[in-house]
Design a protein around this motif. Sequence first.
Motif, PDB file in Angstrom:
ATOM      1  N   PRO A  54      34.445 -14.544 142.571  1.00 32.42           N
ATOM      2  CA  PRO A  54      33.121 -14.340 143.180  1.00 32.42           C
ATOM      3  C   PRO A  54      32.256 -15.600 143.206  1.00 32.42           C
ATOM      4  N   ILE A  55      32.451 -16.524 142.240  1.00 31.23           N
ATOM      5  CA  ILE A  55      31.687 -17.776 142.261  1.00 31.23           C
ATOM      6  C   ILE A  55      32.186 -18.663 143.388  1.00 31.23           C
ATOM      7  N   GLU A  56      33.501 -18.728 143.554  1.00 31.00           N
ATOM      8  CA  GLU A  56      34.076 -19.474 144.680  1.00 31.00           C
ATOM      9  C   GLU A  56      33.572 -18.915 146.005  1.00 31.00           C
ATOM     10  N   LYS A  57      33.552 -17.604 146.104  1.00 30.55           N
ATOM     11  CA  LYS A  57      33.095 -16.956 147.337  1.00 30.55           C
ATOM     12  C   LYS A  57      31.661 -17.360 147.650  1.00 30.55           C
ATOM     13  N   TRP A  58      30.802 -17.318 146.624  1.00 27.79           N
ATOM     14  CA  TRP A  58      29.402 -17.690 146.831  1.00 27.79           C
ATOM     15  C   TRP A  58      29.282 -19.158 147.254  1.00 27.79           C
ATOM     16  N   ALA A  59      30.015 -20.038 146.589  1.00 25.57           N
ATOM     17  CA  ALA A  59      29.933 -21.471 146.885  1.00 25.57           C
ATOM     18  C   ALA A  59      30.376 -21.779 148.313  1.00 25.57           C
ATOM     19  N   LYS A  60      31.434 -21.117 148.755  1.00 27.66           N
ATOM     20  CA  LYS A  60      31.925 -21.340 150.117  1.00 27.66           C
ATOM     21  C   LYS A  60      30.935 -20.835 151.162  1.00 27.66           C
ATOM     22  N   GLN A  61      30.235 -19.762 150.840  1.00 21.41           N
ATOM     23  CA  GLN A  61      29.321 -19.130 151.801  1.00 21.41           C
ATOM     24  C   GLN A  61      27.936 -19.774 151.823  1.00 21.41           C
ATOM     25  N   THR A  62      27.592 -20.507 150.771  1.00 20.24           N
ATOM     26  CA  THR A  62      26.217 -20.958 150.596  1.00 20.24           C
ATOM     27  C   THR A  62      26.112 -22.473 150.629  1.00 20.24           C
ATOM     28  N   ILE A  63      25.488 -23.001 151.656  1.00 13.11           N
ATOM     29  CA  ILE A  63      25.255 -24.436 151.751  1.00 13.11           C
ATOM     30  C   ILE A  63      24.251 -24.852 150.686  1.00 13.11           C
ATOM     31  N   HIS A  64      24.516 -25.982 150.039  1.00 13.64           N
ATOM     32  CA  HIS A  64      23.631 -26.482 148.991  1.00 13.64           C
ATOM     33  C   HIS A  64      22.431 -27.196 149.614  1.00 13.64           C
ATOM     34  N   THR A  65      21.238 -26.638 149.428  1.00 12.36           N
ATOM     35  CA  THR A  65      20.015 -27.274 149.943  1.00 12.36           C
ATOM     36  C   THR A  65      19.161 -27.864 148.831  1.00 12.36           C
ATOM     37  N   GLY A  66      19.434 -27.462 147.584  1.00 11.65           N
ATOM     38  CA  GLY A  66      18.597 -27.876 146.464  1.00 11.65           C
ATOM     39  C   GLY A  66      17.513 -26.872 146.137  1.00 11.65           C
ATOM     40  N   SER A  67      17.251 -25.936 147.031  1.00  7.77           N
ATOM     41  CA  SER A  67      16.252 -24.898 146.775  1.00  7.77           C
ATOM     42  C   SER A  67      16.897 -23.743 146.005  1.00  7.77           C
ATOM     43  N   ARG A  68      16.142 -23.183 145.074  1.00  5.63           N
ATOM     44  CA  ARG A  68      16.651 -22.020 144.339  1.00  5.63           C
ATOM     45  C   ARG A  68      16.703 -20.778 145.232  1.00  5.63           C
ATOM     46  N   LYS A  69      16.153 -20.895 146.413  1.00  8.14           N
ATOM     47  CA  LYS A  69      16.308 -19.846 147.413  1.00  8.14           C
ATOM     48  C   LYS A  69      17.783 -19.645 147.746  1.00  8.14           C
ATOM     49  N   ASP A  70      18.594 -20.671 147.536  1.00 14.73           N
ATOM     50  CA  ASP A  70      20.029 -20.585 147.827  1.00 14.73           C
ATOM     51  C   ASP A  70      20.667 -19.386 147.144  1.00 14.73           C
ATOM     52  N   TYR A  71      20.216 -19.071 145.910  1.00 12.69           N
ATOM     53  CA  TYR A  71      20.859 -17.951 145.208  1.00 12.69           C
ATOM     54  C   TYR A  71      19.967 -16.719 145.061  1.00 12.69           C
TER      55      TYR A  71
END
Length: 378
Positions: free
Chosen positions: A258-275
């Motif tokens: 599930p962590i891999e899944k989240w990382a692949k789906q979520t572009i890193h912007t630096g905002s905590r909005k990402d998660y």
Amino acid sequence: MCRVFNKRHKQLSKTQKELKKALKKNTSIKRSLSTEEQLLIEEIQSTTKILNLNNLTRTMAYLDFYLEHPEIHWSFLAHMVSRNAGWNMTDLKGEYLPRILTEKEIKSFFNFIERGNWLIFQDAFPQLLLYEKSIQTGINLFYLLPHLNVSVFMEPIWNQFLEYRDSYTLTVALIINEQSYIESRVIENNRFKEDVLNTFEFKLQDLLSMNHILFPSSNDTKTKLTGQTVRHFDSLDERILLGKRLYSILFSMHHLPPIEKWAKQTIHTGSRKDYWPHLFNDIAELAPGSELKPRLQNCKLTKGTPRIYSPALASVWENQQHEPASPGDWYKDWDVLHYMAKSEEKVNGDIEGDYCKTVERLEMVALSTKLIQFLDKD
């Protein structure tokens, strides 16, 4: 099980002998390179420099490499930890910390995080690229590591990895190497010790447990958080042990998918909005000059209150120009091999409850200058 133990014991014994030999190696003597080898070194250095532009580029470079080479577990661990570095950078320009820290302190904290993030990438990523080239050519190219200014500690480790394919040993070795690499260059650096590590604000963060490494994961209903809390960041031993605990959590059968899944789906912007977009937004919803009021309860906003401002990194921090890393090899004692032993400690990674309390504490501190003055006197 016995065969696995004997194989691992044989591997560690061989690695120990090679590490002892590496201590006697004169790192100032480097063999002459052929034109082809020199071009390869320059290509690796150029690629690393391009990808080391900022936290966003280096963080995604780690993930891209891991997706191509999933046997290099460290690259995914580095990706997830580097995401956290980005979140820490944007916190400095977010809702709460600008109300607690001065502009000078904010800049000092950012420089501290950015320098460590930059240094680790410029040391580690060339190793990953050299591994990739070795795989592509079928030739062990790790004899070129000294020409990339990598510690002699890593050459026998990479050689052993090519032979045994032991992802665990390689990952722990890279944790040891990178934390040892930044020890003198960041942690023991007089400027950072004075401006960051010895300041009241850094101690305040430690006191309120505001130093969390979070691993978001995707499931059917919401994004969950696992991870660890960073304590005694100025201790090399503690940072290495923390790295091992984080690795244990990340690559457990239960957490990795599930962590891999989240990382692949979520572009890193630096905002905590990402998660957690329900709690954070990269656009300030609180009007400028408005009074800050309590709004958090159990990681939920009270009805009608704005989300916490957590900006995208590119909107608040410019790319930095870095001085070259100071020369020198940290590796002086092969006894660091004791970190390679697998820990019997059970690490479950439950952190979401603690993290929610931390955000609430941070809000409380931002609301109360009296609390800060009290802690300062203490």
